[in-house]
Design a protein around this motif. Structure first.
Motif, PDB file in Angstrom:
ATOM      1  N   MET A  63      31.324  51.979  38.539  1.00  0.00           N
ATOM      2  CA  MET A  63      32.358  51.873  37.696  1.00  0.00           C
ATOM      3  C   MET A  63      33.030  50.414  38.058  1.00  0.00           C
ATOM      4  O   MET A  63      33.175  49.452  37.022  1.00  0.00           O
ATOM      5  CB  MET A  63      33.413  52.720  37.898  1.00  0.00           C
ATOM      6  CG  MET A  63      34.519  52.290  36.659  1.00  0.00           C
ATOM      7  SD  MET A  63      35.722  53.915  36.787  1.00  0.00           S
ATOM      8  CE  MET A  63      34.978  55.254  36.785  1.00  0.00           C
ATOM      9  N   PRO A  64      33.156  49.740  39.180  1.00  0.00           N
ATOM     10  CA  PRO A  64      33.708  48.468  39.418  1.00  0.00           C
ATOM     11  C   PRO A  64      32.963  47.450  38.757  1.00  0.00           C
ATOM     12  O   PRO A  64      33.443  46.541  38.345  1.00  0.00           O
ATOM     13  CB  PRO A  64      33.692  48.412  40.826  1.00  0.00           C
ATOM     14  CG  PRO A  64      33.813  49.757  41.542  1.00  0.00           C
ATOM     15  CD  PRO A  64      33.077  50.455  40.337  1.00  0.00           C
ATOM     16  N   VAL A  65      31.528  47.302  38.568  1.00  0.00           N
ATOM     17  CA  VAL A  65      30.760  46.413  37.982  1.00  0.00           C
ATOM     18  C   VAL A  65      31.117  46.414  36.536  1.00  0.00           C
ATOM     19  O   VAL A  65      31.158  45.519  35.776  1.00  0.00           O
ATOM     20  CB  VAL A  65      29.316  46.839  38.235  1.00  0.00           C
ATOM     21  CG1 VAL A  65      28.539  45.744  37.366  1.00  0.00           C
ATOM     22  CG2 VAL A  65      29.077  46.950  39.633  1.00  0.00           C
ATOM     23  N   LEU A  66      31.509  47.610  35.718  1.00  0.00           N
ATOM     24  CA  LEU A  66      31.672  47.719  34.416  1.00  0.00           C
ATOM     25  C   LEU A  66      33.256  47.008  34.026  1.00  0.00           C
ATOM     26  O   LEU A  66      33.334  46.710  32.906  1.00  0.00           O
ATOM     27  CB  LEU A  66      31.933  48.995  34.077  1.00  0.00           C
ATOM     28  CG  LEU A  66      30.597  50.136  34.246  1.00  0.00           C
ATOM     29  CD1 LEU A  66      30.987  51.585  33.925  1.00  0.00           C
ATOM     30  CD2 LEU A  66      29.457  49.429  33.663  1.00  0.00           C
ATOM     31  N   PHE A  67      33.901  46.656  35.200  1.00  0.00           N
ATOM     32  CA  PHE A  67      35.152  45.912  34.818  1.00  0.00           C
ATOM     33  C   PHE A  67      35.031  44.489  34.886  1.00  0.00           C
ATOM     34  O   PHE A  67      35.906  43.723  34.517  1.00  0.00           O
ATOM     35  CB  PHE A  67      36.366  46.328  35.886  1.00  0.00           C
ATOM     36  CG  PHE A  67      36.914  47.669  35.279  1.00  0.00           C
ATOM     37  CD1 PHE A  67      37.645  47.953  34.494  1.00  0.00           C
ATOM     38  CD2 PHE A  67      36.300  48.824  36.217  1.00  0.00           C
ATOM     39  CE1 PHE A  67      38.344  48.935  34.123  1.00  0.00           C
ATOM     40  CE2 PHE A  67      36.951  50.056  35.914  1.00  0.00           C
ATOM     41  CZ  PHE A  67      37.791  50.092  34.948  1.00  0.00           C
ATOM     42  N   VAL A  68      33.803  43.858  35.193  1.00  0.00           N
ATOM     43  CA  VAL A  68      33.625  42.466  35.115  1.00  0.00           C
ATOM     44  C   VAL A  68      33.728  41.924  34.005  1.00  0.00           C
ATOM     45  O   VAL A  68      34.283  40.971  33.690  1.00  0.00           O
ATOM     46  CB  VAL A  68      32.336  42.314  35.761  1.00  0.00           C
ATOM     47  CG1 VAL A  68      32.044  40.705  35.797  1.00  0.00           C
ATOM     48  CG2 VAL A  68      32.084  42.567  37.373  1.00  0.00           C
ATOM     49  N   GLY A  69      33.085  42.571  32.953  1.00  0.00           N
ATOM     50  CA  GLY A  69      33.449  41.992  31.560  1.00  0.00           C
ATOM     51  C   GLY A  69      34.743  41.887  31.184  1.00  0.00           C
ATOM     52  O   GLY A  69      35.089  40.786  30.618  1.00  0.00           O
ATOM     53  N   PRO A  70      35.511  42.785  31.034  1.00  0.00           N
ATOM     54  CA  PRO A  70      36.840  42.823  30.671  1.00  0.00           C
ATOM     55  C   PRO A  70      37.866  41.404  31.459  1.00  0.00           C
ATOM     56  O   PRO A  70      38.570  41.063  31.026  1.00  0.00           O
ATOM     57  CB  PRO A  70      37.452  44.012  30.881  1.00  0.00           C
ATOM     58  CG  PRO A  70      36.365  45.003  30.605  1.00  0.00           C
ATOM     59  CD  PRO A  70      35.100  44.466  31.337  1.00  0.00           C
ATOM     60  N   VAL A  72      36.510  39.051  32.968  1.00  0.00           N
ATOM     61  CA  VAL A  72      35.898  37.651  32.381  1.00  0.00           C
ATOM     62  C   VAL A  72      36.745  37.326  31.031  1.00  0.00           C
ATOM     63  O   VAL A  72      37.398  36.236  30.979  1.00  0.00           O
ATOM     64  CB  VAL A  72      34.567  37.487  32.246  1.00  0.00           C
ATOM     65  CG1 VAL A  72      33.830  36.244  31.494  1.00  0.00           C
ATOM     66  CG2 VAL A  72      33.938  37.635  33.644  1.00  0.00           C
ATOM     67  N   GLY A  73      36.847  38.403  30.398  1.00  0.00           N
ATOM     68  CA  GLY A  73      37.588  38.150  29.103  1.00  0.00           C
ATOM     69  C   GLY A  73      38.952  37.730  29.097  1.00  0.00           C
ATOM     70  O   GLY A  73      39.537  36.959  28.435  1.00  0.00           O
ATOM     71  N   ILE A  74      39.497  38.292  30.149  1.00  0.00           N
ATOM     72  CA  ILE A  74      41.070  37.942  30.538  1.00  0.00           C
ATOM     73  C   ILE A  74      40.895  36.304  30.671  1.00  0.00           C
ATOM     74  O   ILE A  74      41.947  35.693  30.661  1.00  0.00           O
ATOM     75  CB  ILE A  74      41.626  39.084  31.502  1.00  0.00           C
ATOM     76  CG1 ILE A  74      41.883  40.251  30.649  1.00  0.00           C
ATOM     77  CG2 ILE A  74      42.708  38.337  32.222  1.00  0.00           C
ATOM     78  CD1 ILE A  74      42.405  41.287  31.792  1.00  0.00           C
ATOM     79  N   LEU A  75      40.075  36.008  31.846  1.00  0.00           N
ATOM     80  CA  LEU A  75      40.007  34.620  32.261  1.00  0.00           C
ATOM     81  C   LEU A  75      39.729  33.799  31.163  1.00  0.00           C
ATOM     82  O   LEU A  75      40.265  32.707  30.924  1.00  0.00           O
ATOM     83  CB  LEU A  75      38.927  34.507  33.304  1.00  0.00           C
ATOM     84  CG  LEU A  75      39.330  35.077  34.453  1.00  0.00           C
ATOM     85  CD1 LEU A  75      38.119  35.275  35.370  1.00  0.00           C
ATOM     86  CD2 LEU A  75      40.498  34.896  35.095  1.00  0.00           C
ATOM     87  N   GLU A  76      38.969  33.935  30.354  1.00  0.00           N
ATOM     88  CA  GLU A  76      38.552  33.359  29.234  1.00  0.00           C
ATOM     89  C   GLU A  76      39.902  33.111  28.156  1.00  0.00           C
ATOM     90  O   GLU A  76      39.924  32.121  27.553  1.00  0.00           O
ATOM     91  CB  GLU A  76      37.361  33.947  28.321  1.00  0.00           C
ATOM     92  CG  GLU A  76      36.065  33.836  28.961  1.00  0.00           C
ATOM     93  CD  GLU A  76      34.887  34.233  28.011  1.00  0.00           C
ATOM     94  OE1 GLU A  76      35.222  34.936  27.029  1.00  0.00           O
ATOM     95  OE2 GLU A  76      33.687  33.894  28.253  1.00  0.00           O
ATOM     96  N   ASN A  77      40.687  34.042  28.075  1.00  0.00           N
ATOM     97  CA  ASN A  77      41.908  33.949  27.309  1.00  0.00           C
ATOM     98  C   ASN A  77      43.162  33.785  27.963  1.00  0.00           C
ATOM     99  O   ASN A  77      44.400  34.131  27.727  1.00  0.00           O
ATOM    100  CB  ASN A  77      42.057  35.132  26.511  1.00  0.00           C
ATOM    101  CG  ASN A  77      40.604  35.497  25.431  1.00  0.00           C
ATOM    102  OD1 ASN A  77      40.562  34.640  24.806  1.00  0.00           O
ATOM    103  ND2 ASN A  77      40.038  36.594  25.503  1.00  0.00           N
ATOM    104  N   TYR A  78      42.865  33.117  29.129  1.00  0.00           N
ATOM    105  CA  TYR A  78      44.085  32.871  30.105  1.00  0.00           C
ATOM    106  C   TYR A  78      45.230  32.368  29.436  1.00  0.00           C
ATOM    107  O   TYR A  78      46.511  32.838  29.842  1.00  0.00           O
ATOM    108  CB  TYR A  78      43.826  32.010  31.292  1.00  0.00           C
ATOM    109  CG  TYR A  78      44.557  31.789  32.243  1.00  0.00           C
ATOM    110  CD1 TYR A  78      44.938  32.609  33.348  1.00  0.00           C
ATOM    111  CD2 TYR A  78      45.321  30.362  32.598  1.00  0.00           C
ATOM    112  CE1 TYR A  78      45.965  32.446  34.113  1.00  0.00           C
ATOM    113  CE2 TYR A  78      46.149  30.189  33.298  1.00  0.00           C
ATOM    114  CZ  TYR A  78      46.690  31.185  34.291  1.00  0.00           C
ATOM    115  OH  TYR A  78      47.616  30.819  35.253  1.00  0.00           O
ATOM    116  N   THR A  79      45.214  31.439  28.746  1.00  0.00           N
ATOM    117  CA  THR A  79      46.347  30.735  27.997  1.00  0.00           C
ATOM    118  C   THR A  79      47.119  31.770  27.115  1.00  0.00           C
ATOM    119  O   THR A  79      48.411  31.631  27.169  1.00  0.00           O
ATOM    120  CB  THR A  79      45.893  29.686  26.982  1.00  0.00           C
ATOM    121  OG1 THR A  79      44.877  29.865  26.002  1.00  0.00           O
ATOM    122  CG2 THR A  79      45.343  28.314  27.836  1.00  0.00           C
TER     123      THR A  79
END
Length: 121
Positions: A63-70, A72-79
């Motif tokens: 399960m922790p691996v499954l949270f990598v995508g979200p 990264v999505g938060i980091l991409e939309n950091y602003t």
């Protein structure tokens, strides 16, 4: 082969949940419908725990691996996140508290039911 069959059962239930989401006019995610379907199938005995146990344990383990995508999505939309940081943090804190409270209440209810069932025997 056993794991493939177990994964097909879990995937089939998930797909059925997505179908329900598409056809029912309620604002409920398909994954929630899928979890409810799986719960009902387990409670009624349509699906036995042994039919999905090993694959479910594997999915929980990764399960922790499954949270990598979200993440990264938060980091991409950091602003966008930092612009709404107070709302974002309030939402995270309130939802975390609600999930913890609901989980605690559910565990206490199940433990009480088990105690009552143990006394009746």
């Amino acid at each position: 082969m056993k794991y493939l069959i177990q994964m097909c059962i879990i995937t089939g239930i998930t797909f059925a949940g997505e179908l329900l989401r598409a056809f029912l006019p309620l604002p409920v995610p398909g994954s929630v419908y899928g979890m409810l379907l799986l719960f009902l199938c387990l409670c009624t005995g349509v699906i036995k725990v042994k039919h999905i146990e090993e694959t479910a344990e594997f999915l929980l383990a990764i399960m922790p691996v499954l949270f990598v995508g979200p993440g990264v999505g938060i980091l991409e939309n950091y602003t966008h996140v930092t612009g709404n940081l107070p709302i974002f943090l309030l939402t995270v804190l309130v939802s975390t508290a609600l999930v913890m409270a609901a989980t605690g209440a559910a565990v206490q209810a199940v433990m009480a039911l088990k105690r009552k069932a143990g006394r009746k025997k």
